[in-house]
Design an enzyme around this catalytic site. Structure first.
Site, PDB file in Angstrom:
ATOM      1  N   ASP A   1      -1.014   6.164  -2.483  1.00  0.00           N
ATOM      2  CA  ASP A   1      -1.316   5.079  -2.716  1.00  0.00           C
ATOM      3  C   ASP A   1      -2.061   4.747  -4.038  1.00  0.00           C
ATOM      4  O   ASP A   1      -2.597   5.637  -4.552  1.00  0.00           O
ATOM      5  CB  ASP A   1      -2.776   4.592  -1.700  1.00  0.00           C
ATOM      6  CG  ASP A   1      -2.963   3.072  -1.786  1.00  0.00           C
ATOM      7  OD1 ASP A   1      -2.575   2.277  -0.682  1.00  0.00           O
ATOM      8  OD2 ASP A   1      -3.740   2.765  -2.708  1.00  0.00           O
TER       9      ASP A   1
ATOM     10  N   ASP B   1       2.289  -0.620  -2.559  1.00  0.00           N
ATOM     11  CA  ASP B   1       1.907   0.257  -3.711  1.00  0.00           C
ATOM     12  C   ASP B   1       1.702   1.522  -2.836  1.00  0.00           C
ATOM     13  O   ASP B   1       0.814   2.456  -3.371  1.00  0.00           O
ATOM     14  CB  ASP B   1       0.519  -0.168  -4.325  1.00  0.00           C
ATOM     15  CG  ASP B   1      -0.532  -0.202  -3.389  1.00  0.00           C
ATOM     16  OD1 ASP B   1      -0.455  -0.323  -2.213  1.00  0.00           O
ATOM     17  OD2 ASP B   1      -1.687   0.158  -3.889  1.00  0.00           O
ATOM     18  N   GLU B   2       2.123   1.732  -1.714  1.00  0.00           N
ATOM     19  CA  GLU B   2       2.222   3.004  -1.065  1.00  0.00           C
ATOM     20  C   GLU B   2       3.410   3.421  -0.227  1.00  0.00           C
ATOM     21  O   GLU B   2       4.198   2.678   0.176  1.00  0.00           O
ATOM     22  CB  GLU B   2       0.994   2.856  -0.262  1.00  0.00           C
ATOM     23  CG  GLU B   2       0.949   1.661   0.786  1.00  0.00           C
ATOM     24  CD  GLU B   2      -0.270   1.680   1.660  1.00  0.00           C
ATOM     25  OE1 GLU B   2      -0.338   2.052   2.690  1.00  0.00           O
ATOM     26  OE2 GLU B   2      -1.237   0.864   1.124  1.00  0.00           O
TER      27      GLU B   2
END
Ligand code: DCP
Ligand code: CA
Ligand code: CA
Length: 362
Positions: free
Chosen positions: A9, A109-110
């Site tokens: 993340d 974002d992960e």
């Protein structure tokens, strides 16, 4: 073999990108804002850097509240720029996909990634590999991230969240329970405010208290499906496989023309930003294409396409532009005026995989 699952993340993602592009923001509280446009300050905070978080600024709070909390500081407010963040995201996901065979992107974002075969179940190897990935992302994009490694998705996700920013938390299977037990139940993915409230009302606050709670009683409270999942999760167990996406097989963009037009040059100039954007996607994902198609929608809303397949795959902008121009010219000659126009590339392949394959064969 022991399963080894990673979860990555990116730290304060949108705000960190703004810092990368403008390093003077690093020393200041920086707030990324989604302005709604009604009044100057109406809207919400998308995210903020850690300097701003020290003042209680968080995702989702009103911008006006953030401004009050940051009064007297030199805080900077930046409007969100989704396409920019998506380009960073695509490049990082591309890097992950080149590095690992199984990657499940679980947000902008992960991502989860499967380290089992690369590490042969060796957690020390996993620690070294993931630390290397952190270094790569920092070097290539200038961004820090936090990674968790564990025997499954639940544990790795909680682990990546447990040390931020720039964390690396490796939880070996034998340590999973002792790692989870002291944490509050809402750390378990899927436990939102509603479930967490019900659990609290039943005296369940820590993951440990959930792990030892009688299964049947838990089912009566929250239903069988959730109860089974939570009971296992609290004990560090989860068999959920990674949801592997099929590779990108095509990319497309479509626009509505400012006015109906039968002029190919005019249509092409309006399509140019979409072409550039599509080309950026291709290069950031290291993709080559072989087929270009254009799509025209007439004022009567009928849809028409023309396509061309190239002899060799390419990611050359000029080839893309020229093919689009040729196809558009014939389409308009056949159809007359268009209301909307679109471009699609397909027959994709991964340039880097291809490269390493030819290296391997050569
Ligand atoms: N985001 C948003 N609005 C929210 C939550 C998130 O616009 N309510 C956007 C901005 C974030 C990005 O999604 O940068 C990723 O969300 P995360 O929850 O991962 O939060 P951050 O990356 O900002 O911070 P952290 O360092 O805690 O991961
Ligand atoms: Ca994040
Ligand atoms: Ca996230």
């Amino acid at each position: 073999m022991l399963r080894v699952i990673g979860h990555l993340d990116l730290d304060y993602f949108f705000a960190q990108i703004e810092e990368v592009e403008n390093p003077s923001l690093k020393s200041l509280p920086t707030v990324v804002c989604v302005y709604s446009g009604r009044t100057e300050d109406s809207g919400v905070v998308s995210t903020a850097n850690y300097k701003a978080r020290e003042f209680g600024v968080r995702s989702g709070i009103p911008i006006s509240l953030a401004k009050r909390r940051l009064k007297g500081t030199e805080a900077v407010y930046v409007p969100v720029d989704q396409p920019k963040y998506a380009a960073y995201s695509d490049r990082i996901m591309g890097l992950m996909r080149r590095e690992f065979d199984e990657v499940e992107q679980s947000g902008i974002d992960e991502a989860f990634f499967n380290l089992t075969s690369r590490t042969q179940g060796d957690y020390a190897k996993a620690a070294a590999l993931t630390s290397q990935i952190k270094g790569q992302i920092l070097k290539v994009e200038g961004l820090t991230c936090s990674i968790g490694v564990g025997p499954n998705k639940v544990v790795s996700k909680i682990a990546s969240d447990s040390k931020k920013p720039d964390g690396l938390t490796v939880v070996e299977p034998t340590r999973a329970r002792s790692f989870l037990f002291p944490l509050p139940v809402d750390k378990i993915p899927g436990v939102g405010p509603k479930t967490s409230k019900i659990l609290r009302e039943n005296g369940i606050q820590s993951i440990q208290s959930l792990a030892v709670f009688p299964s049947q009683k838990l089912e009566d409270i929250i239903g069988k499906k959730l109860a089974v999942y939570l009971h296992k999760a609290a004990n560090g167990q989860d068999d959920e496989p990674l949801a592997i996406e099929t590779e990108t097989s095509q990319l497309s963009r479509i626009i509505t023309l400012k006015a109906d037009s039968g002029n190919p040059t005019e249509i092409l100039s309006q399509l140019a930003p979409s072409l550039k954007d599509l080309h950026e996607r291709l290069t950031s994902q290291n993709l080559f294409f072989r087929t270009v198609a254009i799509l025209g929608i007439r004022p009567d809303l009928s849809i028409h396409t023309r396509s061309r397949t190239l002899e060799v795959p390419t990611n050359d902008y000029l080839v893309l532009w020229r093919s689009t121009k040729d196809l558009l010219t014939t389409l308009v000659a056949d159809l007359g005026e268009l209301r909307r126009a679109g471009i699609r590339v397909s027959d994709m392949m991964d340039a880097l995989k291809q490269q390493s394959l030819s290296e391997f064969l050569g």
